[in-house]
Design a protein around this motif. Structure first.
Motif, PDB file in Angstrom:
ATOM      1  N   ALA A   6       0.803  -1.285   0.099  1.00  0.00           N
ATOM      2  CA  ALA A   6       0.232  -0.149  -0.200  1.00  0.00           C
ATOM      3  C   ALA A   6       0.881   1.254  -0.055  1.00  0.00           C
ATOM      4  O   ALA A   6       0.362   1.972  -0.803  1.00  0.00           O
ATOM      5  CB  ALA A   6      -0.974   0.067   1.165  1.00  0.00           C
ATOM      6  N   LEU A   7       1.971   0.985   0.925  1.00  0.00           N
ATOM      7  CA  LEU A   7       2.897   2.600   0.705  1.00  0.00           C
ATOM      8  C   LEU A   7       3.683   2.708  -0.591  1.00  0.00           C
ATOM      9  O   LEU A   7       3.642   3.862  -0.966  1.00  0.00           O
ATOM     10  CB  LEU A   7       3.775   2.304   1.975  1.00  0.00           C
ATOM     11  CG  LEU A   7       3.417   2.512   3.277  1.00  0.00           C
ATOM     12  CD1 LEU A   7       4.457   2.259   4.309  1.00  0.00           C
ATOM     13  CD2 LEU A   7       2.593   3.596   3.625  1.00  0.00           C
ATOM     14  N   THR A   8       3.848   1.466  -1.228  1.00  0.00           N
ATOM     15  CA  THR A   8       4.443   1.841  -2.656  1.00  0.00           C
ATOM     16  C   THR A   8       3.470   2.584  -3.456  1.00  0.00           C
ATOM     17  O   THR A   8       4.011   3.033  -4.453  1.00  0.00           O
ATOM     18  CB  THR A   8       4.717   0.410  -3.059  1.00  0.00           C
ATOM     19  OG1 THR A   8       5.915  -0.315  -2.328  1.00  0.00           O
ATOM     20  CG2 THR A   8       5.637   0.378  -4.673  1.00  0.00           C
ATOM     21  N   ARG A   9       2.188   2.159  -3.551  1.00  0.00           N
ATOM     22  CA  ARG A   9       1.292   2.778  -4.243  1.00  0.00           C
ATOM     23  C   ARG A   9       0.839   4.234  -3.867  1.00  0.00           C
ATOM     24  O   ARG A   9       0.358   5.003  -4.508  1.00  0.00           O
ATOM     25  CB  ARG A   9      -0.069   1.835  -4.303  1.00  0.00           C
ATOM     26  CG  ARG A   9      -0.013   0.459  -4.926  1.00  0.00           C
ATOM     27  CD  ARG A   9      -1.228  -0.070  -5.041  1.00  0.00           C
ATOM     28  NE  ARG A   9      -1.935  -0.264  -4.018  1.00  0.00           N
ATOM     29  CZ  ARG A   9      -1.884  -1.220  -3.146  1.00  0.00           C
ATOM     30  NH1 ARG A   9      -1.209  -2.642  -3.224  1.00  0.00           N
ATOM     31  NH2 ARG A   9      -2.517  -1.536  -2.005  1.00  0.00           N
ATOM     32  N   PHE A  10       1.085   4.552  -2.449  1.00  0.00           N
ATOM     33  CA  PHE A  10       0.595   5.765  -1.998  1.00  0.00           C
ATOM     34  C   PHE A  10       1.494   6.842  -2.448  1.00  0.00           C
ATOM     35  O   PHE A  10       2.757   6.941  -2.247  1.00  0.00           O
ATOM     36  CB  PHE A  10       0.981   5.808  -0.434  1.00  0.00           C
ATOM     37  CG  PHE A  10       0.039   6.939   0.320  1.00  0.00           C
ATOM     38  CD1 PHE A  10      -1.285   6.637   0.623  1.00  0.00           C
ATOM     39  CD2 PHE A  10       0.707   8.080   0.628  1.00  0.00           C
ATOM     40  CE1 PHE A  10      -2.063   7.508   1.375  1.00  0.00           C
ATOM     41  CE2 PHE A  10      -0.118   9.015   1.353  1.00  0.00           C
ATOM     42  CZ  PHE A  10      -1.395   8.891   1.692  1.00  0.00           C
TER      43      PHE A  10
END
Length: 413
Positions: free
Chosen positions: A141-145
Motif C-alpha cells: 500500500a505504501l508503494t502505491r501511496f
C-alpha cells in the motif's frame, strides 16, 4: 524427575526453557515447550517491512531449532490450564502434568474489539504492521501511496513494543522524503495517552521529535470506531481524525486459553503475577514472563529477556523448596528508530525514568540521543537475538537489573 511445562515458544518461553536446561540442577528435569505452530517470528523486524525490507519470511525460523537438546516440543494449541490438578489440556485432546508451569504465550491482537476495524477498508486502506501478513500488505500500500493523509493510531494500551507506532511515524517521514513526496503527505499520530509516550521524560523527547518531523500529535483520543469506507477514526467523544490510509495498532489481550482457566488471568487475559518474583498470584508453582503478564512494564522483547533470569532462578528455587531469590526490577530498554539512519535508546525500570548518559556503562551507547551507533545497534541485535539471547546465555555487560553506571545521577535515588 521434575516436570516443567513452558507454554509459548517465542522469546520468553524459548530463553527460559534453554536457561533451565543449561542449569546443572535441572539436568534430570523433563522440560516441554508447547506452541500452536513451529514458526518463531523475530517481531522487531516487522517494523521495517512496510518500508521495503526485510521480507517477513526472512524473519521466521523453526521454534524447535531454537531449543537445546533434551527439551521436548509439542506443536498444539492450548485448551486450558487446570490449576487444581497441575495439568495443561491441549486442543489435540491430550494433557501435560507439571510440577512447575511457565507461561510465556505473549499477547494477541484483538482487532474485532474495535467497531469497523476489520470491516470495509481492512487490508485496503486500513492496515496493521503487527503481523507478518499485515506488514507485507502495508508495504504494498505504501508503494502505491503518492500523497494524502496517513493516521497512525494506537487504539488502546497495553500493546507490544509501545514505541513501535512512534518509530513507524519517524520511518514514514524518512521514507516519503526519500521518495520526494513528503510535502504531499500529512502524518498524524493518534494516541489515547496524554503525550507521545508513557514515561514523561521519554514522552517529551519523542513528542519533540514528532514536532521536528512535522508529524501532528493527537492525544487522549480513545478510538471507538474505524470507518474505513469514509476514512475516519472516531473517538468515543465523537472527535474525528480523517485519513486516506490508516495504520492501526489494535487492542491487545492475553491468550484465549487464559480466559478458559479460572483464576489464572485478569479481565484482559494477562496472567496476574507478583511484579518482582513473577510468581503467579493464583498458585505458587506457576510463573509467567513477557507480554503474557500483568506487570507494569513495557510489553517488549527486552523485558522478556531481563525477566528470563528471574523466572529461571525462581523456578529452580521453588522446585528445590527454597525461598525465591530473584526479583525483577522492571528493567526495559528500547532502541527507537528515528529515520535517516539514526536511533535513540531509552533505558528504565519500575522506579526510574529514562535518563541521559550511556548504556550499559559510561563508554556505552548514548541514551536519549539520536545516533548512528544506536541505529547500527538495533540492526545488529537481530543476530544477537538468534545466536545468543534465545540460547539462554548471559550477554556480556548486559545485566537483568537496570544499570546506573554511565547515567545522570538525577532520579537514581
Amino acid at each position: 524427575m521434575k516436570r516443567i511445562v513452558v507454554l509459548g515458544g517465542a522469546t520468553g518461553g524459548t530463553l527460559v526453557a534453554n536457561r533451565l536446561r543449561r542449569a546443572p540442577s535441572m539436568r534430570e528435569a523433563e522440560i516441554t515447550v508447547v506452541d500452536r505452530d513451529d514458526a518463531h517470528v523475530y517481531q522487531p523486524g516487522l517494523l521495517f517491512t512496510p518500508f521495503g525490507s526485510p521480507e517477513p519470511r526472512s524473519l521466521v525460523r523453526p521454534r524447535r531449532a531454537q531449543l537445546h537438546a533434551g527439551i521436548g516440543f509439542r506443536e498444539a494449541g492450548i485448551d486450558r490450564v487446570d490449576l487444581d490438578a497441575d495439568r495443561v489440556y491441549l486442543d489435540d485432546s491430550s494433557a501435560l502434568d507439571y510440577d512447575a508451569l511457565v507461561i510465556a504465550t505473549g499477547a494477541r491482537l484483538l482487532p474485532e474489539e474495535t467497531e469497523g476495524l476489520t470491516g470495509e477498508g481492512w487490508g485496503e486502506r486500513v492496515f496493521t504492521f503487527y503481523t507478518p501478513e499485515g506488514a507485507e500488505s502495508l508495504r504494498k500500500a505504501l508503494t502505491r501511496f503518492d500523497g494524502g493523509r496517513i493516521a497512525v493510531n494506537v487504539v488502546d494500551l497495553p500493546i507490544k513494543c509501545p514505541v513501535a507506532p512512534l518509530e513507524f511515524c519517524f520511518l514514514a517521514d524518512w521514507y516519503f522524503h526519500r521518495r520526494g513526496i513528503r510535502d504531499r503527505v500529512e502524518l498524524t499520530y493518534v494516541t489515547p495517552l496524554d503525550g507521545a509516550f508513557t514515561k514523561p521524560v521519554a514522552s517529551r523527547a519523542l513528542g519533540g521529535l514528532l514536532a521536528q518531523k512535522d508529524v501532528q500529535l493527537v492525544t487522549e483520543f480513545n478510538t471507538g470506531e474505524v470507518d474505513g469506507k469514509r476514512g475516519r477514526l472516531i473517538s468515543y467523544d465523537q472527535r474525528e481524525v480523517p485519513f486516506d490510509l490508516a495504520v492501526v495498532v489494535p487492542p491487545h489481550g492475553g491468550a484465549a486459553y487464559i480466559e478458559r482457566s479460572p483464576g489464572l488471568g485478569d479481565e484482559l487475559g494477562f496472567v496476574r503475577v507478583d511484579a518482582g518474583t513473577l510468581q503467579s498470584l493464583a498458585k505458587p508453582n506457576v510463573f509467567a514472563l513477557g507480554d503474557a503478564t500483568d506487570v507494569p512494564a513495557s510489553k517488549a522483547g527486552s523485558v522478556a529477556h531481563f525477566e528470563g533470569e528471574t523466572v529461571e532462578r525462581n523456578v529452580r528455587a521453588f522446585l528445590a523448596g527454597r525461598t525465591l531469590p530473584a526479583r525483577f526490577d522492571g528493567h526495559a530498554n528500547c532502541f527507537v528508530e528515528t529515520g535517516y539512519g539514526r536511533a535513540l535508546l531509552i533505558d528504565f525500570n519500575y522506579e526510574t525514568e529514562p535518563l541521559p548518559g550511556h548504556y550499559p556503562a559510561a563508554l556505552g551507547l548514548p541514551l536519549l540521543k539520536q545516533s548512528r551507533l544506536n541505529h547500527l545497534g538495533k540492526l545488529a541485535f537481530q543476530q544477537v537475538y538468534w545466536r545468543a539471547l534465545l540460547s539462554g546465555r548471559d550477554l556480556p555487560g548486559i545485566a537483568a537489573d537496570m544499570p546506573t553506571r554511565g547515567k545522570s545521577a538525577a532520579g537514581l535515588g
